[in-house]
Design a protein around this motif. Structure first.
Motif, mmCIF file in Angstrom:
data_model
loop_
_atom_site.group_PDB
_atom_site.id
_atom_site.type_symbol
_atom_site.label_atom_id
_atom_site.label_comp_id
_atom_site.label_asym_id
_atom_site.label_seq_id
_atom_site.Cartn_x
_atom_site.Cartn_y
_atom_site.Cartn_z
ATOM 1 N N SER A 115 -0.138 6.073 -7.175
ATOM 2 C CA SER A 115 -1.278 6.995 -7.057
ATOM 3 C C SER A 115 -0.870 8.395 -6.640
ATOM 4 O O SER A 115 -1.674 9.326 -6.747
ATOM 5 C CB SER A 115 -2.292 6.435 -6.047
ATOM 6 O OG SER A 115 -1.727 6.428 -4.743
ATOM 7 N N TYR B 34 0.834 -1.203 0.000
ATOM 8 C CA TYR B 34 0.000 0.000 0.000
ATOM 9 C C TYR B 34 0.868 1.252 0.000
ATOM 10 O O TYR B 34 0.582 2.226 -0.739
ATOM 11 C CB TYR B 34 -0.921 0.004 1.220
ATOM 12 C CG TYR B 34 -1.537 1.345 1.483
ATOM 13 C CD1 TYR B 34 -2.592 1.824 0.703
ATOM 14 C CD2 TYR B 34 -1.047 2.167 2.505
ATOM 15 C CE1 TYR B 34 -3.140 3.073 0.924
ATOM 16 C CE2 TYR B 34 -1.593 3.415 2.741
ATOM 17 C CZ TYR B 34 -2.635 3.862 1.952
ATOM 18 O OH TYR B 34 -3.175 5.108 2.177
ATOM 19 N N GLU C 113 -0.663 9.588 -3.774
ATOM 20 C CA GLU C 113 -1.445 10.086 -2.642
ATOM 21 C C GLU C 113 -0.547 10.649 -1.556
ATOM 22 O O GLU C 113 -0.932 11.561 -0.819
ATOM 23 C CB GLU C 113 -2.307 8.962 -2.060
ATOM 24 C CG GLU C 113 -3.424 8.494 -2.978
ATOM 25 C CD GLU C 113 -4.238 7.375 -2.357
ATOM 26 O OE1 GLU C 113 -4.019 7.087 -1.158
ATOM 27 O OE2 GLU C 113 -5.092 6.785 -3.056
ATOM 28 N N MET C 114 0.640 10.109 -1.435
ATOM 29 C CA MET C 114 1.609 10.576 -0.446
ATOM 30 C C MET C 114 2.775 11.224 -1.173
ATOM 31 O O MET C 114 3.408 10.607 -2.027
ATOM 32 C CB MET C 114 2.130 9.413 0.417
ATOM 33 C CG MET C 114 1.093 8.781 1.310
ATOM 34 S SD MET C 114 1.847 7.486 2.338
ATOM 35 C CE MET C 114 0.426 6.886 3.242
ATOM 36 N N TYR D 59 2.296 1.756 -3.427
ATOM 37 C CA TYR D 59 1.241 2.219 -4.338
ATOM 38 C C TYR D 59 0.906 3.685 -4.088
ATOM 39 O O TYR D 59 0.755 4.473 -5.044
ATOM 40 C CB TYR D 59 -0.002 1.355 -4.144
ATOM 41 C CG TYR D 59 -1.195 1.822 -4.938
ATOM 42 C CD1 TYR D 59 -1.323 1.495 -6.287
ATOM 43 C CD2 TYR D 59 -2.195 2.595 -4.342
ATOM 44 C CE1 TYR D 59 -2.407 1.933 -7.022
ATOM 45 C CE2 TYR D 59 -3.281 3.036 -5.075
ATOM 46 C CZ TYR D 59 -3.393 2.705 -6.410
ATOM 47 O OH TYR D 59 -4.471 3.153 -7.145
ATOM 48 N N ALA D 60 0.811 4.069 -2.789
ATOM 49 C CA ALA D 60 0.417 5.444 -2.469
ATOM 50 C C ALA D 60 1.497 6.448 -2.837
ATOM 51 O O ALA D 60 1.190 7.588 -3.222
ATOM 52 C CB ALA D 60 0.092 5.557 -0.976
#
Length: 225
Positions: free
Chosen positions: A82, A74, A84-85, A77-78
């Motif tokens: 993605s 995760y 996201e971070m 991925y983040a």
């Protein structure tokens, strides 16, 4: 996995639930930015501890590796896919090490407590064996009086009779002086075997002291000829 009921599991789970509730209150009190994520991650952390405590070290480690792999995937991925971070918090990385660590500690604690409980049961079993005299097979002083106490209250409750017979070997001190402890022990064993042949299977036979034997005869009235 031990399928016997273990009270310590309930206490451990209760402690974990308490810690989780306290953590939730702290998050709400300080208004953390990502309350649900932090609470969920900490909940998974404690769940791994609970399961490792119950299922043991090997399976607990496999569980923690699986959880760590999912969480690490995760993070990758983040951050990479993605976006996201933008930055990775050191605490987020620390969970990758804390989850396997708590798994090992909880599993070791569970195994230690389980081992101590098994040892306590073994000690109780040994204590029961200690109530028998090794040479004659009769109850020793402690075991005999325990049986006498049980029979007394049973006879009193059901209004039944029992007889207590005490036999003393005469001149036992002189026998020890003449034949030594080994010879006196052989004589005592021979007397005990002779008594054992004459008594019923329900009678309780005990070696009270070196030269005195006791026989407890349930359901027997001493006045009956």
């Amino acid at each position: 996995m031990n399928k016997e009921f273990r009270p310590d599991v309930i206490w451990f789970n209760s402690f974990i639930i308490t810690v989780l509730c306290v953590f939730a209150v702290i998050l709400i009190r300080f208004e953390a930015l990502n309350i649900f994520f932090a609470f969920g991650l900490f909940g998974v952390f404690l769940l791994v501890a609970v399961l490792s405590y119950m299922i043991g070290l090997q399976r607990g480690l496999l569980l923690s590796v699986g959880v760590t792999f999912c969480y690490g995937s995760y993070l990758i991925y983040a951050v990479i896919i993605s976006k996201e971070m933008t930055t990775v918090d050191p605490l987020d990385v620390a969970w990758l090490f804390l989850i396997p660590l708590i798994s090992v500690l909880a599993a070791k604690l569970g195994e230690c407590i389980s081992r101590n409980e098994s040892l306590a049961k073994d000690i109780e079993a040994i204590a029961e064996l200690v109530t028998l005299d090794g040479d004659t097979g009769f109850y020793n002083n402690q075991g005999f009086f325990k049986k006498l106490d049980e029979e007394f209250w049973r006879a009193k409750r059901y209004n039944e009779a029992f007889t207590l017979l005490l036999l003393q070997i005469a001149n036992f001190d002189e026998i020890q002086l003449a034949y030594g402890n080994v010879g006196a022990s052989r004589i005592l064993i021979a007397v005990a075997k002779n008594i054992d042949l004459k008594m019923r299977g329900t009678d309780v036979k005990g070696l009270l002291i070196d030269n005195m034997l006791g026989i407890l005869m349930p359901g027997t009235n001493a006045h009956v000829r």
